[in-house]
Design a protein around this motif. Structure first.
Motif, PDB file in Angstrom:
ATOM      1  N   VAL A  94       0.869  -1.169   0.000  1.00 24.00           N
ATOM      2  CA  VAL A  94       0.000   0.000   0.000  1.00 24.00           C
ATOM      3  C   VAL A  94       0.909   1.222   0.000  1.00 24.00           C
ATOM      4  N   THR A  95       0.686   2.124  -0.928  1.00 19.24           N
ATOM      5  CA  THR A  95       1.490   3.347  -1.031  1.00 19.24           C
ATOM      6  C   THR A  95       0.958   4.390  -0.055  1.00 19.24           C
ATOM      7  N   PHE A  96       1.867   5.008   0.705  1.00 19.56           N
ATOM      8  CA  PHE A  96       1.483   6.036   1.685  1.00 19.56           C
ATOM      9  C   PHE A  96       1.804   7.427   1.136  1.00 19.56           C
ATOM     10  N   ILE A  97       0.827   8.333   1.255  1.00 23.96           N
ATOM     11  CA  ILE A  97       0.991   9.713   0.819  1.00 23.96           C
ATOM     12  C   ILE A  97       0.523  10.622   1.945  1.00 23.96           C
ATOM     13  N   GLY A  98       1.420  11.446   2.439  1.00 26.18           N
ATOM     14  CA  GLY A  98       1.092  12.411   3.485  1.00 26.18           C
ATOM     15  C   GLY A  98       0.929  13.792   2.878  1.00 26.18           C
TER      16      GLY A  98
END
Length: 190
Positions: A94-98
């Motif tokens: 799962v790609t995390f984007i903040g």
């Protein structure tokens, strides 16, 4: 002896928040600048009732919805506490984007990510939600205590943009302060 929770470890800082205790400090608008970013974890953990519990619950719920090969967005990610807690709980595919509008907060987040030995790259983006937001392929969106900082005129538009970026069966985990007509209830939660 019980081990310290991962969330509590995330929130522990070298510097205790004493930014607003100074008497000679000029009064002005609150900003998420470098001074605040440096003490933010301590500040929020002491000023928001049940902050650690809120983090724990959001992370547990996110586990149920995060799908491999999708994106997880943390809108208003501040110093990446939620993302770093989720990093150990969510499938590494799962790609995390903040997303945050304060460059100083994202700089602190990048430092924390670097020292935390995250299992995945975490993409941090400076975004002014008043100007718009592009999201895609999202199985999870977290938005913790962020909506209050969006001008009321833009809130519905931001929520529609989030909805349009969510996959079927995706979720928005929204935590926000609220007020009630019951003043005793308000005092308890403030």
């Amino acid at each position: 002896m019980m081990a310290e929770s991962p969330i509590r470890l995330q929130l522990r800082t070298e510097r205790r928040d004493e930014e607003f205790a100074k008497e000679d400090q000029p009064i002005g608008d609150f900003t998420f600048n470098a001074k605040v970013a440096d003490v933010f974890d301590d500040m929020v953990s002491r000023s928001v009732p049940y902050y650690e519990e809120m983090q724990r619950m959001v992370c547990e719920l996110a586990q149920d919805f995060a799908v491999p090969n999708t994106n997880l967005y943390d809108i208003g990610c501040s110093t990446a506490t939620t993302l770093l807690t989720l990093d150990r709980m969510i499938n590494p595919n799962v790609t995390f984007i903040g997303i945050d509008n304060a460059p100083d907060m994202l700089e602190k987040a990048a430092q924390k990510i670097e020292h935390a030995d995250a299992r995945r790259p975490i993409d941090l983006k400076v975004v002014d939600l008043h100007q718009g937001l592009h999201m895609e392929n999202a199985s999870v969106v977290t938005m913790l205590l962020t909506l209050q900082f969006i001008r009321p005129l833009f809130r519905e538009r931001v929520m529609k943009m989030i909805f349009s970026g969510l996959n079927d069966q995706g979720c928005l985990l929204l935590v926000e302060k609220l007020t009630s007509e019951d003043t005793a209830f308000n005092r308890l939660f403030i």
